[in-house]
Design an enzyme around this catalytic site. Structure first.
Site, short mmCIF file in Angstrom:
data_model
loop_
_atom_site.label_atom_id
_atom_site.label_comp_id
_atom_site.label_asym_id
_atom_site.label_seq_id
_atom_site.Cartn_x
_atom_site.Cartn_y
_atom_site.Cartn_z
N GLY A 177 0.84 -1.19 0.00
CA GLY A 177 0.00 0.00 0.00
C GLY A 177 0.87 1.24 0.00
CG HIS B 165 -0.78 1.33 7.30
ND1 HIS B 165 0.15 0.81 8.17
CD2 HIS B 165 -0.07 2.16 6.48
CE1 HIS B 165 1.35 1.31 7.90
NE2 HIS B 165 1.24 2.13 6.86
CD GLU B 166 -1.03 2.49 2.73
OE1 GLU B 166 -0.55 3.64 2.65
OE2 GLU B 166 -0.34 1.50 3.03
CD GLN C 161 3.37 5.75 2.65
OE1 GLN C 161 2.40 5.24 2.13
NE2 GLN C 161 4.35 5.02 3.18
CG HIS D 40 0.36 6.88 5.38
ND1 HIS D 40 1.49 7.27 6.06
CD2 HIS D 40 0.51 5.56 5.13
CE1 HIS D 40 2.29 6.22 6.22
NE2 HIS D 40 1.72 5.16 5.67
CB CYS E 100 4.97 2.02 7.30
SG CYS E 100 4.55 3.55 6.45
#
Ligand code: NI
Length: 167
Positions: A46, A133-134, A51, A137, A91
């Site tokens: 992912g 999780h994404e 990021q 971000h 990550c």
């Protein structure tokens, strides 16, 4: 296609809250393709636009073993439904570090696809963990934020050391 540089913790730019995408156009689709390339190359399952230092609400995911399930989520809206799941997370922005994180198991996510069309997906297991999780971000949140201060500081020191060693 270029592989995009990935920001690494504790880079403060990872703390940026991403803006809603207003237009799903060709430049957005190029970014999506470059993000998939970057994620597969890393390799990872992912990647959030945050990021790669693009602060728009866009994530790409593929939890398959053979790159056969690419998912694009633009302006994702999460509904946490039920259940609990604990998974060891890593990550690309926190390289080499893996820790257990507790999440909600069953979720529903509504988003736009690469053509700007809305869809809704229900997910569980690894896909659910990865989506949560994404999405974190995009709000400037990292999986290390779920750990104890002690663990987080330890990871921070380790990464700063390896970043200095690389110059
Ligand atoms: Ni991540």
């Amino acid at each position: 296609m270029p592989v995009l540089p990935i920001l690494e913790y504790p880079d403060e730019r990872l703390r940026t809250k991403a803006s809603e995408v207003t237009n799903v156009d060709d430049s957005m689709r190029l970014l999506i393709d470059n993000m998939f390339e970057t994620m597969y190359e890393a390799p990872g399952i992912g990647l959030a636009a945050t990021q790669v230092n693009v602060h728009q609400r866009l994530i790409v995911i593929d939890v398959s073993d053979d790159r056969s399930e690419p998912h694009v989520f633009i302006n994702p809206q999460l509904k946490l439904l039920e259940g609990e799941i604990t998974h060891e997370e890593g990550c690309l922005s926190v390289p080499g570090q893996y820790e257990n994180v507790d999440r909600v198991e069953f979720i529903e996510v509504t988003a736009l696809d690469r053509n700007g069309r809305e869809f809704t997906l229900t997910a569980s297991g690894l896909l659910s963990v990865c989506i949560q999780h994404e999405c974190d971000h995009l709000d400037g949140k990292l999986f290390v934020d779920y750990l104890s201060n002690l663990k987080r500081q330890r990871i921070r020191k380790k990464l700063l050391k390896s970043q200095r060693a690389r110059g």
